[in-house]
Design a protein around this motif. Sequence first.
Motif, PDB file in Angstrom:
ATOM      1  N   UNK A  68       0.845  -1.097   0.000  1.00 27.51           N
ATOM      2  CA  UNK A  68      -0.026   0.007  -0.118  1.00 27.51           C
ATOM      3  C   UNK A  68       0.814   1.166  -0.021  1.00 27.51           C
ATOM      4  N   UNK A  69       2.050   1.170   0.273  1.00 29.64           N
ATOM      5  CA  UNK A  69       2.966   2.349   0.001  1.00 29.64           C
ATOM      6  C   UNK A  69       3.418   2.633  -1.376  1.00 29.64           C
ATOM      7  N   UNK A  70       3.015   1.928  -2.369  1.00 30.51           N
ATOM      8  CA  UNK A  70       3.286   2.051  -3.655  1.00 30.51           C
ATOM      9  C   UNK A  70       1.968   2.288  -4.308  1.00 30.51           C
ATOM     10  N   UNK A  71       2.023   2.807  -5.557  1.00 27.76           N
ATOM     11  CA  UNK A  71       0.919   2.957  -6.239  1.00 27.76           C
ATOM     12  C   UNK A  71       1.329   2.213  -7.791  1.00 27.76           C
ATOM     13  N   UNK A  72       2.352   1.762  -7.963  1.00 30.12           N
ATOM     14  CA  UNK A  72       2.536   0.729  -8.990  1.00 30.12           C
ATOM     15  C   UNK A  72       3.918  -0.175  -8.923  1.00 30.12           C
ATOM     16  N   UNK A  73       3.446  -1.346  -9.430  1.00 35.67           N
ATOM     17  CA  UNK A  73       4.623  -2.089  -9.564  1.00 35.67           C
ATOM     18  C   UNK A  73       4.591  -2.931 -10.738  1.00 35.67           C
ATOM     19  N   UNK A  74       5.652  -3.066 -11.333  1.00 34.36           N
ATOM     20  CA  UNK A  74       5.956  -3.452 -12.746  1.00 34.36           C
ATOM     21  C   UNK A  74       6.771  -4.861 -12.904  1.00 34.36           C
ATOM     22  N   UNK A  75       6.244  -5.690 -13.424  1.00 41.40           N
ATOM     23  CA  UNK A  75       7.240  -6.909 -13.472  1.00 41.40           C
ATOM     24  C   UNK A  75       6.988  -7.359 -14.933  1.00 41.40           C
ATOM     25  N   UNK A  76       7.908  -7.354 -15.914  1.00 42.83           N
ATOM     26  CA  UNK A  76       7.693  -7.661 -17.472  1.00 42.83           C
ATOM     27  C   UNK A  76       6.761  -7.034 -17.905  1.00 42.83           C
ATOM     28  N   UNK A  77       5.800  -7.890 -18.456  1.00 45.52           N
ATOM     29  CA  UNK A  77       4.512  -7.897 -19.257  1.00 45.52           C
ATOM     30  C   UNK A  77       3.386  -7.315 -18.105  1.00 45.52           C
ATOM     31  N   UNK A  78       3.586  -7.416 -16.976  1.00 46.16           N
ATOM     32  CA  UNK A  78       2.494  -7.363 -15.925  1.00 46.16           C
ATOM     33  C   UNK A  78       2.828  -6.209 -14.987  1.00 46.16           C
ATOM     34  N   UNK A  79       1.730  -5.129 -14.920  1.00 48.21           N
ATOM     35  CA  UNK A  79       1.778  -4.041 -14.192  1.00 48.21           C
ATOM     36  C   UNK A  79       0.524  -4.192 -13.379  1.00 48.21           C
ATOM     37  N   UNK A  80       0.729  -3.829 -11.976  1.00 43.05           N
ATOM     38  CA  UNK A  80      -0.389  -3.496 -11.170  1.00 43.05           C
ATOM     39  C   UNK A  80      -0.286  -2.104 -10.455  1.00 43.05           C
ATOM     40  N   UNK A  81      -1.370  -1.587 -10.563  1.00 47.13           N
ATOM     41  CA  UNK A  81      -1.728  -0.210 -10.028  1.00 47.13           C
ATOM     42  C   UNK A  81      -2.615  -0.191  -8.963  1.00 47.13           C
ATOM     43  N   UNK A  82      -2.291   0.598  -7.983  1.00 50.26           N
ATOM     44  CA  UNK A  82      -3.130   0.718  -6.763  1.00 50.26           C
ATOM     45  C   UNK A  82      -3.544   2.258  -6.613  1.00 50.26           C
ATOM     46  N   UNK A  83      -4.914   2.266  -6.414  1.00 45.87           N
ATOM     47  CA  UNK A  83      -5.198   3.628  -6.176  1.00 45.87           C
ATOM     48  C   UNK A  83      -6.203   3.500  -4.689  1.00 45.87           C
ATOM     49  N   UNK A  84      -5.524   3.943  -3.747  1.00 43.92           N
ATOM     50  CA  UNK A  84      -5.985   3.751  -2.362  1.00 43.92           C
ATOM     51  C   UNK A  84      -6.985   4.699  -2.142  1.00 43.92           C
ATOM     52  N   UNK A  85      -7.270   5.796  -2.536  1.00 40.71           N
ATOM     53  CA  UNK A  85      -8.242   6.578  -2.444  1.00 40.71           C
ATOM     54  C   UNK A  85      -9.681   6.313  -2.951  1.00 40.71           C
ATOM     55  N   UNK A  86      -9.465   5.337  -3.988  1.00 41.53           N
ATOM     56  CA  UNK A  86     -10.535   4.769  -4.711  1.00 41.53           C
ATOM     57  C   UNK A  86     -10.704   3.319  -4.203  1.00 41.53           C
ATOM     58  N   UNK A  87      -9.772   2.823  -3.321  1.00 42.21           N
ATOM     59  CA  UNK A  87      -9.637   1.296  -3.244  1.00 42.21           C
ATOM     60  C   UNK A  87      -9.930   0.557  -4.230  1.00 42.21           C
ATOM     61  N   UNK A  88      -9.151   0.804  -5.360  1.00 42.06           N
ATOM     62  CA  UNK A  88      -9.054  -0.030  -6.661  1.00 42.06           C
ATOM     63  C   UNK A  88      -7.659  -0.424  -6.864  1.00 42.06           C
ATOM     64  N   UNK A  89      -7.692  -1.600  -7.638  1.00 41.35           N
ATOM     65  CA  UNK A  89      -6.339  -2.166  -7.862  1.00 41.35           C
ATOM     66  C   UNK A  89      -6.670  -2.606  -9.516  1.00 41.35           C
ATOM     67  N   UNK A  90      -5.579  -2.581 -10.320  1.00 47.11           N
ATOM     68  CA  UNK A  90      -5.941  -3.181 -11.753  1.00 47.11           C
ATOM     69  C   UNK A  90      -4.580  -3.837 -11.937  1.00 47.11           C
ATOM     70  N   UNK A  91      -4.716  -4.737 -12.916  1.00 43.62           N
ATOM     71  CA  UNK A  91      -3.612  -5.515 -13.181  1.00 43.62           C
ATOM     72  C   UNK A  91      -3.753  -5.405 -14.762  1.00 43.62           C
ATOM     73  N   UNK A  92      -2.609  -4.973 -15.249  1.00 45.09           N
ATOM     74  CA  UNK A  92      -2.395  -4.585 -16.868  1.00 45.09           C
ATOM     75  C   UNK A  92      -1.520  -5.708 -17.414  1.00 45.09           C
ATOM     76  N   UNK A  93      -1.757  -6.217 -18.540  1.00 40.80           N
ATOM     77  CA  UNK A  93      -1.051  -7.267 -19.099  1.00 40.80           C
ATOM     78  C   UNK A  93      -0.874  -6.777 -20.500  1.00 40.80           C
TER      79      UNK A  93
END
Lengths: 112, 111
Positions: free
Chosen positions: A52-77
């Motif tokens: 939760x201290x981050x808003x983005x983490x990337x690993x190759x083709x996969x990226x996870x985004x975290x929006x704490x204010x919206x309580x929403x996360x997404x996975x991009x491939x």
Amino acid sequence: DQQVKQNSPSLSVQEGRISILNCDYTNSMFDYFLWYKKYPAEGPTFLISISSIKDKNEDGRFTVFLNKSAKHLSLHIVPSQPGDSAVYFCAASDRGTGKLIFGQGTTLQVKP
Amino acid sequence: GAGVSQSPSNKVTEKGKDVELRCDPISGHTALYWYRQSLGQGLEFLIYFQGNSAPDKSGLPSDRFSAERTGGSVSTLTIQRTQQEDSAVYLCASSPRGEQFFGPGTRLTVL
């Protein structure tokens, strides 16, 4: 009381395009989020996580985004590949308990 | 093996019978979890063991379900007087911390 929700049961994308899988949560105590991938007749396998201290983490083709204010996360491939076709679960935990709460899963189909 | 193993891989039983499902976690992992996935549903948390602490049983759906973990390693999930709604894939996971590593699951069918 569904604390972690994946509102899209399925998603279909063309090979080479971006796949975006979404997840919402309700518990503000969650501080660690993970995505798992599951093929039929196999257990889920860990894909990527974010604290939760981050808003983005990337690993190759996969990226996870975290929006704490919206309580929403997404996975991009990107780019999506046919081998990415599977069920994707998001999960959240309060590191104090260690217990993961899973969403219902989204079935991704990547068409060649 | 290096991963989490579960046995049996498939179990068919008659309504009212008891079943035991086994999980062998990854060596050295202090945390062990049981989940189940019913048809068309997500992963439902059942029970969580962490070291020598009292287990978190908050996810067990009824008192017909119980689990133990012997010696901080192998775990057994027991379902007594099985019902048809118990039919599901039962998944075990272990963790050193953070992400969990899942076994292949046991598919339970109650006739």
